[in-house]
Design a protein around this motif. Sequence first.
Motif, mmCIF file in Angstrom:
data_model
loop_
_atom_site.group_PDB
_atom_site.id
_atom_site.type_symbol
_atom_site.label_atom_id
_atom_site.label_comp_id
_atom_site.label_asym_id
_atom_site.label_seq_id
_atom_site.Cartn_x
_atom_site.Cartn_y
_atom_site.Cartn_z
ATOM 1 N N PHE A 100 53.709 24.427 47.499
ATOM 2 C CA PHE A 100 51.791 23.210 47.736
ATOM 3 C C PHE A 100 51.623 23.527 46.876
ATOM 4 C CE2 PHE A 100 52.787 27.150 50.429
ATOM 5 C CZ PHE A 100 52.475 27.091 52.102
ATOM 6 N N PRO A 101 51.113 22.126 46.995
ATOM 7 C CA PRO A 101 49.749 21.793 45.566
ATOM 8 C C PRO A 101 48.880 22.534 44.588
ATOM 9 C CG PRO A 101 48.947 20.570 47.311
ATOM 10 C CD PRO A 101 49.821 21.300 47.997
ATOM 11 N N ASP A 102 47.892 22.427 44.251
ATOM 12 C CA ASP A 102 46.913 23.069 42.899
ATOM 13 C C ASP A 102 45.742 23.085 43.912
ATOM 14 O OD1 ASP A 102 49.215 23.197 41.509
ATOM 15 O OD2 ASP A 102 47.648 21.781 39.611
ATOM 16 N N ASP A 103 45.415 24.847 44.040
ATOM 17 C CA ASP A 103 44.079 24.886 44.672
ATOM 18 C C ASP A 103 44.306 24.409 46.532
ATOM 19 O OD1 ASP A 103 43.092 25.780 42.252
ATOM 20 O OD2 ASP A 103 41.990 23.690 42.086
ATOM 21 N N ALA A 104 45.589 24.483 47.324
ATOM 22 C CA ALA A 104 45.910 24.165 47.994
ATOM 23 C C ALA A 104 45.216 24.865 49.730
ATOM 24 C CB ALA A 104 47.255 24.165 48.818
ATOM 25 N N PHE A 105 44.215 26.201 48.829
ATOM 26 C CA PHE A 105 43.774 27.001 49.794
ATOM 27 C C PHE A 105 42.654 27.905 49.038
ATOM 28 C CE2 PHE A 105 48.439 26.844 50.168
ATOM 29 C CZ PHE A 105 49.088 26.198 51.797
ATOM 30 N N VAL B 130 43.973 30.096 54.744
ATOM 31 C CA VAL B 130 44.544 30.932 54.300
ATOM 32 C C VAL B 130 45.902 31.502 54.034
ATOM 33 C CG1 VAL B 130 44.335 33.239 53.881
ATOM 34 C CG2 VAL B 130 42.562 32.707 54.505
ATOM 35 N N LEU B 131 46.574 31.260 52.617
ATOM 36 C CA LEU B 131 47.901 31.536 51.853
ATOM 37 C C LEU B 131 48.239 32.965 52.152
ATOM 38 C CD1 LEU B 131 50.411 30.744 51.201
ATOM 39 C CD2 LEU B 131 50.013 30.842 49.109
ATOM 40 N N ASN B 132 49.449 33.209 53.432
ATOM 41 C CA ASN B 132 50.043 34.590 53.872
ATOM 42 C C ASN B 132 50.995 34.614 52.784
ATOM 43 O OD1 ASN B 132 50.558 37.370 54.216
ATOM 44 N ND2 ASN B 132 50.377 37.231 56.819
ATOM 45 N N SER C 140 52.393 40.901 59.918
ATOM 46 C CA SER C 140 50.602 42.203 59.933
ATOM 47 C C SER C 140 49.598 41.634 59.344
ATOM 48 C CB SER C 140 51.322 42.879 59.220
ATOM 49 O OG SER C 140 52.011 43.539 60.031
ATOM 50 N N TYR C 141 48.218 41.734 59.653
ATOM 51 C CA TYR C 141 47.397 41.312 59.069
ATOM 52 C C TYR C 141 46.618 40.272 58.798
ATOM 53 C CZ TYR C 141 47.617 46.180 57.534
ATOM 54 O OH TYR C 141 48.253 48.076 58.110
ATOM 55 N N GLU C 142 47.564 38.955 59.463
ATOM 56 C CA GLU C 142 47.217 37.923 58.989
ATOM 57 C C GLU C 142 46.131 37.465 60.210
ATOM 58 O OE1 GLU C 142 49.860 35.069 60.459
ATOM 59 O OE2 GLU C 142 50.986 36.158 58.430
ATOM 60 N N PRO C 143 44.590 37.168 59.060
ATOM 61 C CA PRO C 143 43.604 36.475 60.488
ATOM 62 C C PRO C 143 44.464 35.683 61.275
ATOM 63 C CG PRO C 143 43.590 35.931 58.369
ATOM 64 C CD PRO C 143 44.893 36.477 58.387
ATOM 65 N N THR C 144 43.216 35.411 62.161
ATOM 66 C CA THR C 144 43.582 34.849 63.356
ATOM 67 C C THR C 144 42.263 33.795 64.094
ATOM 68 O OG1 THR C 144 42.286 36.510 65.061
ATOM 69 C CG2 THR C 144 45.306 35.871 64.829
ATOM 70 N N ASP C 145 41.476 34.138 62.820
ATOM 71 C CA ASP C 145 40.160 33.245 62.683
ATOM 72 C C ASP C 145 39.715 32.163 61.576
ATOM 73 O OD1 ASP C 145 39.662 35.043 61.349
ATOM 74 O OD2 ASP C 145 37.385 35.298 61.690
ATOM 75 N N ARG C 146 41.011 31.771 60.828
ATOM 76 C CA ARG C 146 40.535 30.651 60.142
ATOM 77 C C ARG C 146 42.219 29.838 60.199
ATOM 78 N NH1 ARG C 146 37.660 34.250 55.976
ATOM 79 N NH2 ARG C 146 37.499 37.060 56.882
ATOM 80 N N ARG C 147 42.652 28.852 59.415
ATOM 81 C CA ARG C 147 43.983 28.603 59.519
ATOM 82 C C ARG C 147 44.860 29.032 58.541
ATOM 83 N NH1 ARG C 147 43.441 22.958 58.047
ATOM 84 N NH2 ARG C 147 40.515 23.618 57.508
ATOM 85 N N VAL C 148 45.970 29.557 58.726
ATOM 86 C CA VAL C 148 46.755 30.782 57.909
ATOM 87 C C VAL C 148 48.376 29.488 57.870
ATOM 88 C CG1 VAL C 148 47.828 32.210 57.832
ATOM 89 C CG2 VAL C 148 45.847 33.001 58.268
ATOM 90 N N THR C 149 48.519 29.541 56.501
ATOM 91 C CA THR C 149 49.683 29.236 56.671
ATOM 92 C C THR C 149 50.924 30.597 55.718
ATOM 93 O OG1 THR C 149 49.028 27.302 56.066
ATOM 94 C CG2 THR C 149 51.395 27.850 54.775
ATOM 95 N N ALA C 150 51.803 31.133 56.269
ATOM 96 C CA ALA C 150 52.138 31.564 55.832
ATOM 97 C C ALA C 150 54.103 31.362 55.539
ATOM 98 C CB ALA C 150 52.432 32.702 57.411
ATOM 99 N N VAL C 151 54.184 32.523 53.978
ATOM 100 C CA VAL C 151 55.642 31.871 53.878
ATOM 101 C C VAL C 151 56.414 33.606 53.575
ATOM 102 C CG1 VAL C 151 56.007 31.811 51.255
ATOM 103 C CG2 VAL C 151 54.335 30.261 51.966
ATOM 104 N N GLU C 152 57.533 33.422 54.276
ATOM 105 C CA GLU C 152 58.366 33.877 54.533
ATOM 106 C C GLU C 152 60.175 34.175 54.357
ATOM 107 O OE1 GLU C 152 57.977 37.159 54.679
ATOM 108 O OE2 GLU C 152 60.813 37.196 54.829
ATOM 109 N N PRO C 153 60.606 34.330 52.769
ATOM 110 C CA PRO C 153 61.798 34.106 52.997
ATOM 111 C C PRO C 153 63.297 34.415 53.914
ATOM 112 C CG PRO C 153 61.044 35.659 51.292
ATOM 113 C CD PRO C 153 59.798 35.016 52.078
ATOM 114 N N SER C 154 62.799 35.416 54.404
ATOM 115 C CA SER C 154 63.932 36.394 55.289
ATOM 116 C C SER C 154 63.728 35.845 56.318
ATOM 117 C CB SER C 154 63.430 37.532 55.207
ATOM 118 O OG SER C 154 64.110 38.619 56.418
#
Length: 257
Positions: free
Chosen positions: A91-96, A44-46, A53-67
């Motif tokens: 990220f490449p096409d269709d990565a998530f 999952v991309l967030n 907030s709201y990020e699931p912990t039962d999946r592999r998450v990639t988080a993007v945050e500029p600040s």
Amino acid sequence: MRAGDGSAGDANYGVIGPGYARFRRPDPRIATFVHRALGGAETVLNVGAGAGSYEPTDRRVTAVEPSAAMRAQRPPHLPAAVDAVAENLPFPDDAFDAAMATFTIHQWPDLGKGLAEVRRVTRGPIALLTCDPDQLDRFWLHAYAPEAIAVEASRYPAMDRIARALGGKLDTHRVPIPLDCADGFNEAYYGRPEMLLDPAARRACLAWSFVDAAAVARFESKFGRDLVGGIWDRDYGFLRSQPVFEGSLVLVVGTAK
Ligand SMILES: C[S@@+](CC[C@H](N)C(=O)[O-])C[C@H]1O[C@@H](n2cnc3c(N)ncnc32)[C@H](O)[C@@H]1O
């Protein structure tokens, strides 16, 4: 254009971010809507992930945050966030398998480019938790702080704009807000009005940072008076025990490619 701490939207989180996580905690009932929309996704991309907030912990998450100020507020059990912006995802096409973005798309300088990028890197569903600007007047705050509601109306993208930007089929679900909502956005205080007299709680709702000081002073004075004098309770007191409120909060889900 990125401000001091890397902030990429219309708000500088270097200034307002440090207290954000104190008031803006994920609400588990709202989280259920977001997580259900992600379906069986394992990756999952967030985007605009903030403090997580709201990020699931039962999946592999990639988080993007500029600040940087927001990245620094991510709790240790969540992955560190990548410093990037929605409009240019590294990220490449269709990565998530799936993607999510909560309370963020209204801040992106280029919504079309940002959502096209999210679509490019995501194979499956894209879940956007946002507010429908056409439904903002359901909340009594418009009677007390029309300036704050006007700011929100001008910042949140209309549903048809999101549909055009994301393409494909969209499902839109209204998300009921619980009375004891843990996430302190304006409507979350529909039945706990005193919270909106707390400047720190208001600071965690960015619309207020765009309202001029005179309008805020007018709001504090009239609203404070009506609360003490029982006028608010006469008109809206039933909300103090109403279990949920259906306001402008929506989950927009773009289906798989
Ligand atoms: C109101 S916060 C929401 C954070 C988190 N998703 C949540 O639900 O609490 C909005 C976030 O969007 C981020 N943001 C603003 N512009 C962005 C952009 N162009 N690309 C990615 N994130 C952005 C901000 O830095 C901020 O952390």
